[in-house]
Design a protein around this motif. Sequence first.
Motif, PDB file in Angstrom:
ATOM      1  N   GLY A  15     -25.025 -42.216 -79.673  1.00  0.00           N
ATOM      2  CA  GLY A  15     -24.726 -41.825 -81.572  1.00  0.00           C
ATOM      3  C   GLY A  15     -23.943 -40.429 -81.792  1.00  0.00           C
ATOM      4  O   GLY A  15     -23.383 -40.388 -82.668  1.00  0.00           O
ATOM      5  N   PRO A  16     -23.630 -39.615 -80.948  1.00  0.00           N
ATOM      6  CA  PRO A  16     -22.883 -38.091 -81.675  1.00  0.00           C
ATOM      7  C   PRO A  16     -21.593 -38.916 -80.979  1.00  0.00           C
ATOM      8  O   PRO A  16     -20.545 -37.507 -81.802  1.00  0.00           O
ATOM      9  N   HIS A  17     -21.341 -39.164 -80.361  1.00  0.00           N
ATOM     10  CA  HIS A  17     -19.821 -40.143 -80.029  1.00  0.00           C
ATOM     11  C   HIS A  17     -19.754 -40.427 -80.998  1.00  0.00           C
ATOM     12  O   HIS A  17     -18.139 -40.626 -81.140  1.00  0.00           O
ATOM     13  N   SER A  18     -20.000 -41.695 -82.023  1.00  0.00           N
ATOM     14  CA  SER A  18     -19.795 -41.972 -83.138  1.00  0.00           C
ATOM     15  C   SER A  18     -19.682 -41.159 -84.061  1.00  0.00           C
ATOM     16  O   SER A  18     -18.967 -41.886 -84.984  1.00  0.00           O
ATOM     17  N   LYS A  19     -20.991 -40.052 -84.567  1.00  0.00           N
ATOM     18  CA  LYS A  19     -20.676 -39.861 -85.367  1.00  0.00           C
ATOM     19  C   LYS A  19     -18.895 -38.903 -85.447  1.00  0.00           C
ATOM     20  O   LYS A  19     -18.116 -38.404 -86.444  1.00  0.00           O
ATOM     21  N   ARG A  20     -18.703 -38.618 -84.504  1.00  0.00           N
ATOM     22  CA  ARG A  20     -17.547 -37.711 -83.532  1.00  0.00           C
ATOM     23  C   ARG A  20     -16.308 -38.379 -84.416  1.00  0.00           C
ATOM     24  O   ARG A  20     -15.310 -38.055 -84.625  1.00  0.00           O
ATOM     25  N   LYS A  21     -16.645 -39.635 -83.660  1.00  0.00           N
ATOM     26  CA  LYS A  21     -14.634 -40.655 -83.630  1.00  0.00           C
ATOM     27  C   LYS A  21     -14.960 -40.461 -85.213  1.00  0.00           C
ATOM     28  O   LYS A  21     -13.530 -41.281 -85.648  1.00  0.00           O
ATOM     29  N   ARG A  22     -16.159 -40.839 -86.299  1.00  0.00           N
ATOM     30  CA  ARG A  22     -15.820 -41.222 -88.052  1.00  0.00           C
ATOM     31  C   ARG A  22     -15.600 -40.029 -88.191  1.00  0.00           C
ATOM     32  O   ARG A  22     -14.271 -40.828 -89.144  1.00  0.00           O
ATOM     33  N   MET A  23     -15.551 -39.126 -88.077  1.00  0.00           N
ATOM     34  CA  MET A  23     -14.847 -37.779 -88.280  1.00  0.00           C
ATOM     35  C   MET A  23     -13.292 -37.576 -87.976  1.00  0.00           C
ATOM     36  O   MET A  23     -12.234 -37.702 -89.596  1.00  0.00           O
ATOM     37  N   LEU A  24     -12.418 -38.734 -87.241  1.00  0.00           N
ATOM     38  CA  LEU A  24     -11.077 -38.192 -87.164  1.00  0.00           C
ATOM     39  C   LEU A  24     -10.501 -39.486 -87.448  1.00  0.00           C
ATOM     40  O   LEU A  24      -9.275 -40.053 -86.927  1.00  0.00           O
ATOM     41  N   SER A  25     -10.907 -40.987 -87.075  1.00  0.00           N
ATOM     42  CA  SER A  25     -10.576 -41.930 -87.172  1.00  0.00           C
ATOM     43  C   SER A  25      -9.417 -42.488 -88.027  1.00  0.00           C
ATOM     44  O   SER A  25      -8.490 -43.572 -88.414  1.00  0.00           O
ATOM     45  N   ASN A  26      -9.998 -41.947 -89.185  1.00  0.00           N
ATOM     46  CA  ASN A  26      -8.943 -42.545 -90.033  1.00  0.00           C
ATOM     47  C   ASN A  26      -7.818 -42.022 -90.239  1.00  0.00           C
ATOM     48  O   ASN A  26      -6.881 -42.235 -90.671  1.00  0.00           O
ATOM     49  N   ILE A  27      -7.944 -40.867 -89.650  1.00  0.00           N
ATOM     50  CA  ILE A  27      -6.207 -39.997 -89.339  1.00  0.00           C
ATOM     51  C   ILE A  27      -4.743 -40.991 -88.176  1.00  0.00           C
ATOM     52  O   ILE A  27      -4.220 -40.163 -88.216  1.00  0.00           O
ATOM     53  N   TYR A  28      -5.695 -41.821 -87.551  1.00  0.00           N
ATOM     54  CA  TYR A  28      -5.339 -42.651 -86.899  1.00  0.00           C
ATOM     55  C   TYR A  28      -5.413 -43.865 -86.635  1.00  0.00           C
ATOM     56  O   TYR A  28      -4.962 -44.749 -86.064  1.00  0.00           O
ATOM     57  N   ALA A  29      -4.806 -43.914 -87.999  1.00  0.00           N
ATOM     58  CA  ALA A  29      -5.686 -45.708 -88.630  1.00  0.00           C
ATOM     59  C   ALA A  29      -3.882 -45.985 -88.545  1.00  0.00           C
ATOM     60  O   ALA A  29      -3.415 -45.082 -89.115  1.00  0.00           O
ATOM     61  N   LYS A  30      -3.411 -47.336 -88.239  1.00  0.00           N
ATOM     62  CA  LYS A  30      -1.883 -47.626 -88.840  1.00  0.00           C
ATOM     63  C   LYS A  30      -1.559 -47.178 -89.716  1.00  0.00           C
ATOM     64  O   LYS A  30      -0.038 -46.672 -89.972  1.00  0.00           O
ATOM     65  N   SER A  31      -2.068 -47.484 -90.934  1.00  0.00           N
ATOM     66  CA  SER A  31      -1.264 -47.814 -92.079  1.00  0.00           C
ATOM     67  C   SER A  31      -1.193 -45.649 -92.286  1.00  0.00           C
ATOM     68  O   SER A  31       0.098 -45.962 -93.040  1.00  0.00           O
ATOM     69  N   THR A  32      -2.015 -45.242 -92.253  1.00  0.00           N
ATOM     70  CA  THR A  32      -2.117 -43.812 -92.620  1.00  0.00           C
ATOM     71  C   THR A  32      -1.149 -43.197 -91.050  1.00  0.00           C
ATOM     72  O   THR A  32      -0.015 -42.426 -92.488  1.00  0.00           O
ATOM     73  N   LEU A  33      -0.518 -43.695 -90.479  1.00  0.00           N
ATOM     74  CA  LEU A  33       0.672 -43.248 -89.186  1.00  0.00           C
ATOM     75  C   LEU A  33       2.080 -43.591 -89.866  1.00  0.00           C
ATOM     76  O   LEU A  33       2.540 -43.203 -89.835  1.00  0.00           O
ATOM     77  N   GLN A  34       1.542 -44.645 -90.534  1.00  0.00           N
ATOM     78  CA  GLN A  34       3.291 -45.569 -90.741  1.00  0.00           C
ATOM     79  C   GLN A  34       3.577 -44.916 -92.182  1.00  0.00           C
ATOM     80  O   GLN A  34       4.753 -44.677 -92.166  1.00  0.00           O
ATOM     81  N   GLY A  35       2.306 -44.572 -92.833  1.00  0.00           N
ATOM     82  CA  GLY A  35       2.613 -43.875 -94.340  1.00  0.00           C
ATOM     83  C   GLY A  35       2.218 -42.658 -94.527  1.00  0.00           C
ATOM     84  O   GLY A  35       2.875 -41.961 -95.572  1.00  0.00           O
ATOM     85  N   ASN A  36       1.901 -41.809 -93.096  1.00  0.00           N
ATOM     86  CA  ASN A  36       2.364 -40.588 -93.379  1.00  0.00           C
ATOM     87  C   ASN A  36       4.227 -39.594 -93.321  1.00  0.00           C
ATOM     88  O   ASN A  36       4.644 -39.862 -92.696  1.00  0.00           O
ATOM     89  N   GLU A  37       4.143 -38.820 -94.249  1.00  0.00           N
ATOM     90  CA  GLU A  37       5.876 -38.445 -94.321  1.00  0.00           C
ATOM     91  C   GLU A  37       5.657 -37.770 -93.402  1.00  0.00           C
ATOM     92  O   GLU A  37       7.044 -37.184 -92.812  1.00  0.00           O
ATOM     93  N   GLY A  38       4.582 -36.945 -92.468  1.00  0.00           N
ATOM     94  CA  GLY A  38       4.694 -35.588 -91.633  1.00  0.00           C
ATOM     95  C   GLY A  38       5.062 -35.959 -90.515  1.00  0.00           C
ATOM     96  O   GLY A  38       6.115 -36.390 -89.942  1.00  0.00           O
ATOM     97  N   VAL A  39       4.702 -37.663 -90.278  1.00  0.00           N
ATOM     98  CA  VAL A  39       5.137 -38.174 -88.968  1.00  0.00           C
ATOM     99  C   VAL A  39       6.525 -38.549 -88.837  1.00  0.00           C
ATOM    100  O   VAL A  39       6.623 -38.372 -88.082  1.00  0.00           O
ATOM    101  N   GLY A  40       7.124 -39.274 -89.901  1.00  0.00           N
ATOM    102  CA  GLY A  40       8.261 -39.550 -89.894  1.00  0.00           C
ATOM    103  C   GLY A  40       9.300 -38.394 -90.097  1.00  0.00           C
ATOM    104  O   GLY A  40       9.506 -38.857 -89.357  1.00  0.00           O
ATOM    105  N   ARG A  41       8.721 -37.708 -90.714  1.00  0.00           N
ATOM    106  CA  ARG A  41       9.882 -35.631 -90.157  1.00  0.00           C
ATOM    107  C   ARG A  41       9.582 -35.447 -88.454  1.00  0.00           C
ATOM    108  O   ARG A  41      10.763 -34.583 -88.548  1.00  0.00           O
ATOM    109  N   ILE A  42       8.102 -35.061 -88.295  1.00  0.00           N
ATOM    110  CA  ILE A  42       7.674 -34.983 -87.000  1.00  0.00           C
ATOM    111  C   ILE A  42       9.300 -36.324 -85.545  1.00  0.00           C
ATOM    112  O   ILE A  42       9.992 -35.339 -85.154  1.00  0.00           O
ATOM    113  N   SER A  43       9.041 -37.356 -85.964  1.00  0.00           N
ATOM    114  CA  SER A  43       9.088 -37.943 -85.269  1.00  0.00           C
ATOM    115  C   SER A  43      11.274 -37.793 -85.379  1.00  0.00           C
ATOM    116  O   SER A  43      11.737 -37.540 -84.100  1.00  0.00           O
ATOM    117  N   ARG A  44      11.773 -37.502 -86.247  1.00  0.00           N
ATOM    118  CA  ARG A  44      12.736 -37.602 -86.476  1.00  0.00           C
ATOM    119  C   ARG A  44      13.156 -36.249 -85.909  1.00  0.00           C
ATOM    120  O   ARG A  44      14.373 -35.760 -85.766  1.00  0.00           O
TER     121      ARG A  44
END
Length: 532
Positions: free
Chosen positions: A122-151
């Motif tokens: 239960g607590p594990h799933s609750k914490r996971k939901r808090m953070l799951s969207n920022i690790y989604a593939k679409s979020t990462l690929q479309g994140n300007e900050g990630v692109g700049r970090i990589s560069r």
Amino acid sequence: MGLPIIPTVAACLLLAYFIYTYLIYPALLSPLSRVPNAHWSAPISPLWVLYHRLFQNDTRAVHAAHTELGPIIRLAPNELSLNCVDGGIRTIYAGGYAKGDWYSNVFSNYGVQPMFAMPEHGPHSKRKRMLSNIYAKSTLQGNEGVGRISRALLHERLLPRLEAVAVSGKPTEVYDIFSSVTMDFVAAYVFGLRNGSDFLRQPEFAKKFVKDYKARQLYTFWPQEMPRFTDFMSRVGLLGLIVPKWVTRSNHDIEDWIISMCDRAELSLTGEAAEKGEIGAAEDFPTVYAQLRTALIKDISKSDLDLSVEQIAKTHRLDMASEMLDHVLAGFDTSSITLTWLAWQLSRPCNAQWQSKLQAEIDALHNAEDAKEIDTLPVLNAILMETLRLHAAIPGNQPRVTPPAATLGEPGHALSALPAGIRVQSQAWSLHRNPEVFPDPYAWNPARWLESSELQLKEMGRWFWAFGSGGRINLAMLEMKNVMVAVWGAFLTSIADDSGMIANGGYLAEPMGKDGKFLVLQLEKRGKAQQS
């Protein structure tokens, strides 16, 4: 003179109790007695598997037992290992089995459990939901900050360092370099680029950090596998006999380092510039830290309306730091291990054609910094997937604890009505070496991901378990693919010394090294003709 009757009877009853409880019942009457034993002693003692875990050879020992005895084996009186999908990893890990204390005994930080160490679903799933969207593939690929970090990391820090090595003509240790770039990448996404690490430009600090970090892992056996004995040794002041004092100091040093980055990230969200509403550079935004902070504040505010945002953040400073420590250390470690094995395979003479195929594919990119385009490269993906299959960074056991009336095992051969509290595990090392799913499983063959039928690819995907059941695989895949494009787009690599590329046989499969060396490569700058 005869023996006193009452003490004699009591002694006999006590002996009978011990014989029944620790010999007859576990060996003949336990629900686990129907399971093949990995070792003859498994029904009555955990010593066999503990011995292999102590010397970090349990992954191979368990795999050998599975190869001989089948998909479900008994490792100890109250412990099973399963090497199957249906009735195995799908039931145990997707079914919400509790983690028990194996994780919290080692992976807790600052005395606080991060999501990875939380024993209950239960607590594990609750914490996971808090953070799951920022690790989604679409979020990462479309994140300007990630692109700049990589560069910034690849083109301003990594490539200049590698170019200097190539110009010198001297071979270089790449495990350190991969550890540095993955640490800097993960820390930048978690805390923001300016708040994170700078290992690529601080090679001596980075080398010492990684060495100390890895050395600690030799001593996790005691609190993980023998927590009561470890606690006893601590209470009587003898813990130093099994866990050196420098391990505790090293743990505290790492915690201090991580919390300093947390404090910098907090300041970037609450400092003078933030109060004025000034927006900083996208690459400097502490994405993961800010997401957890916001989620915790929102969750706690529901139950305690009297606390201010600042008070909540201060109160839960260690909670956030513990979570961030886990994200940073686990993220850098597994990716650097994978990249090192990948570099080894690509640089071997027998795999020269795969390095050439990869470079041809990279040369055809329209934009070598576009994460979405990089993600479509079939050869690059096949090379990475095959490395993750054969050289999974975490190939070892991932224990869970059964709920009441559990059913485990392949359909038609399942064990039912298993009691609660049985330790069960699966391991990627064995799942990835099923010859019925991965023909010639010990060969590094990226072609299997390019030439297999759709049905075969689907089955391989079901058995593929390189990152366990975690959700942070998308960030790891993105950073590793970007590193591959940067390195092999610019350089040819060949092996100068690979004598240290012997895999650890325990929970992790990092190269063990020899005489302080792991993978020493010769780098040659690719000319324009080679890139055309």
